[in-house]
Design an enzyme around this catalytic site. Structure first.
Site, mmCIF file in Angstrom:
data_model
loop_
_atom_site.group_PDB
_atom_site.id
_atom_site.type_symbol
_atom_site.label_atom_id
_atom_site.label_comp_id
_atom_site.label_asym_id
_atom_site.label_seq_id
_atom_site.Cartn_x
_atom_site.Cartn_y
_atom_site.Cartn_z
ATOM 1 N N GLY A 74 0.787 -1.220 0.000
ATOM 2 C CA GLY A 74 0.000 0.000 0.000
ATOM 3 C C GLY A 74 0.820 1.272 0.000
ATOM 4 O O GLY A 74 0.480 2.250 -0.672
ATOM 5 N N GLN A 189 -8.025 -0.506 3.589
ATOM 6 C CA GLN A 189 -8.900 -1.022 4.644
ATOM 7 C C GLN A 189 -10.237 -1.502 4.088
ATOM 8 O O GLN A 189 -10.849 -2.440 4.619
ATOM 9 C CB GLN A 189 -9.145 0.053 5.708
ATOM 10 C CG GLN A 189 -7.937 0.388 6.549
ATOM 11 C CD GLN A 189 -7.497 -0.751 7.450
ATOM 12 O OE1 GLN A 189 -8.270 -1.639 7.776
ATOM 13 N NE2 GLN A 189 -6.241 -0.726 7.854
ATOM 14 N N HIS A 211 -1.912 -7.954 2.520
ATOM 15 C CA HIS A 211 -1.879 -8.406 3.904
ATOM 16 C C HIS A 211 -3.071 -7.952 4.734
ATOM 17 O O HIS A 211 -3.266 -8.415 5.849
ATOM 18 C CB HIS A 211 -0.558 -8.005 4.586
ATOM 19 C CG HIS A 211 -0.451 -6.553 4.951
ATOM 20 N ND1 HIS A 211 -0.570 -6.112 6.241
ATOM 21 C CD2 HIS A 211 -0.211 -5.471 4.191
ATOM 22 C CE1 HIS A 211 -0.399 -4.800 6.267
ATOM 23 N NE2 HIS A 211 -0.181 -4.396 5.028
ATOM 24 N N THR A 247 11.700 -6.960 -10.891
ATOM 25 C CA THR A 247 11.240 -8.338 -11.043
ATOM 26 C C THR A 247 10.057 -8.595 -10.117
ATOM 27 O O THR A 247 10.139 -8.331 -8.914
ATOM 28 C CB THR A 247 12.374 -9.318 -10.707
ATOM 29 O OG1 THR A 247 13.488 -9.030 -11.553
ATOM 30 C CG2 THR A 247 11.935 -10.755 -10.908
ATOM 31 N N CYS A 339 4.490 7.375 18.425
ATOM 32 C CA CYS A 339 5.505 7.670 19.434
ATOM 33 C C CYS A 339 6.706 8.285 18.746
ATOM 34 O O CYS A 339 7.320 7.662 17.890
ATOM 35 C CB CYS A 339 5.894 6.398 20.182
ATOM 36 S SG CYS A 339 6.938 6.707 21.613
#
Length: 402
Positions: A74, A189, A211, A247, A339
């Site tokens: 993404g 999403q 994923h 590739t 963070c």
């Protein structure tokens, strides 16, 4: 003798469990050798796998095979879309230097856009959202109308990754196309839980990744209309329409296609089941923690919110403390905070929606997936009261010492 409970994974919006069938396909393919660009038998066989996978992905997404450009995921697809459109359209007309994007975009788009501003002279117009995290079309309309001719592209995610709010993509496209402005949408999403039809959407480009669908990490696609000119990020062997050289990973693409195929086939039943699990989770959390606030659009359905995300604010608590205490009990969730230099920062998404910093820092995202069970939700509800009590106490101590 006591046994440690199995870990409970409630962070499927970050990455979800691979389908066993996708694992098997990848395993089989990884045992073979062949570069799809080679002309000998092994290369031709690898090319057939890639092209058959491309055709299947295109069919499942309502696109033409030639519109599916494989890339590493993404983030790369988003970079290729927004930078590629900017460079191409500005090259054709130097007066085009404005990029329009929503205030709740993922960092995979936020950061490329701000990079364009810092290094390529782009001017950024940020479209605000309402309290539920939905793009304000009136503001977008005004931004376009200010000068349609200087807009290089508009990008609006299909569904927000923190809140689950679904965006009015068709309306955004209609506004943009009145002025010939291309529109890209990050559908990372959305693809797992909404029926997507690229052609029907009117989009010029759309990002998906494996994923989030039960496929492998490291492969995705930019679905982009053949008529749209985009400047490549990478230059090399001219693979993928010369838009994305390199590739191609045959095994990963085969796993991607299998995962998307299974996801689409099972989507209607999965959405219904996951929505019930979300209701069980939300009802349980609000019963056990009466002051907990469930954020976002309360209405289910493909025009309102995703079925798998529940975003909850716990007043008086730090989200990071809740996350770590839950993790110690074997329950894995996420916060929307980032963070930086060891200092928790509130989510830019929540701040854009009008949350104050305390509420933004005191929120958790629970996200379900195709492998989630009632037992997962029940384990969360079992440990949550004690975790909340400890996090609340820590928050009170911190506020007194501040």
């Amino acid at each position: 003798m006591s046994t440690t409970p199995a870990r409970v994974y409630l962070d499927h919006a970050a990455t979800t469990t691979m389908w066993p069938e996708a694992v098997e396909v990848m395993h089989d393919e990884m045992r073979r050798t062949g570069n799809p660009s080679s002309l000998h038998e092994s290369g031709r066989r690898a090319r057939r796998v890639v092209e058959e996978s491309r055709e299947l992905i295109a069919e499942r997404l309502g696109a033409r095979p030639s519109e599916v450009v494989f890339c590493s995921g993404g983030t790369e697809a988003n970079n290729l879309a927004i930078k590629g459109l900017y460079w191409s359209r500005r090259s054709a007309d130097p007066h085009r230097d404005r990029v329009l994007f929503s205030s709740i975009e993922h960092h995979a788009l936020l950061d490329p856009v701000t990079w364009l501003a810092a290094h390529e002279g782009a001017r950024i117009d940020v479209t605000p959202v309402d309290r539920q995290g939905r793009v304000r079309l009136d503001a977008l309309r005004e931004s376009i109308a200010a000068n349609p001719d200087d807009v290089t592209a508009i990008t609006t995610m299909w569904a927000n990754n923190e809140m689950g709010t679904i965006q009015p993509v068709h309306e955004v496209v209609a506004l943009a196309h009145e002025h010939g402005i291309p529109v890209h949408s990050d559908a990372v999403q959305a693809a797992g839980y909404l029926p997507l039809d690229f052609a029907a959407s009117g989009l010029d480009a759309m990002t998906v990744t494996a994923h989030k669908l039960g496929g492998p990490v490291g492969v995705g696609a930019l679905v982009i209309r053949r008529e749209v000119d985009v400047t490549p990020l990478l230059h090399g062997g001219g693979q993928e329409r010369d838009v994305r050289s390199g590739t191609v990973g045959v095994a990963m693409i085969a796993g991607f296609a299998t995962a998307l195929d299974l996801t689409v086939q099972r989507q209607a039943q999965a959405v219904e089941r996951i929505e019930r699990l979300r209701t069980r989770l939300v009802d349980g959390v609000t019963r056990l923690i009466p002051d907990a606030v469930v954020n976002g659009d309360p209405r289910p359905g493909p025009e309102h919110r995703l079925p798998n995300i529940a975003h909850v604010t716990f007043p008086g608590c730090e989200g990071d403390a809740l996350l770590m205490l839950l993790d110690a009990q074997g329950v894995e969730v996420s916060t929307g905070s980032a963070c930086q230099a060891g200092v928790p920062q509130p989510s830019h998404v929540l701040l854009a929606m009008g949350f104050d910093e305390a509420a933004a820092r005191g929120s958790l995202r629970f996200s379900l997936g195709h492998s989630s069970t009632e037992a997962d939700v029940d384990r969360l509800l079992e440990v949550l009261p004690a975790v909340h009590e400890r996090a609340r106490a820590a928050g009170l101590v911190r506020s007194r010492s501040a």
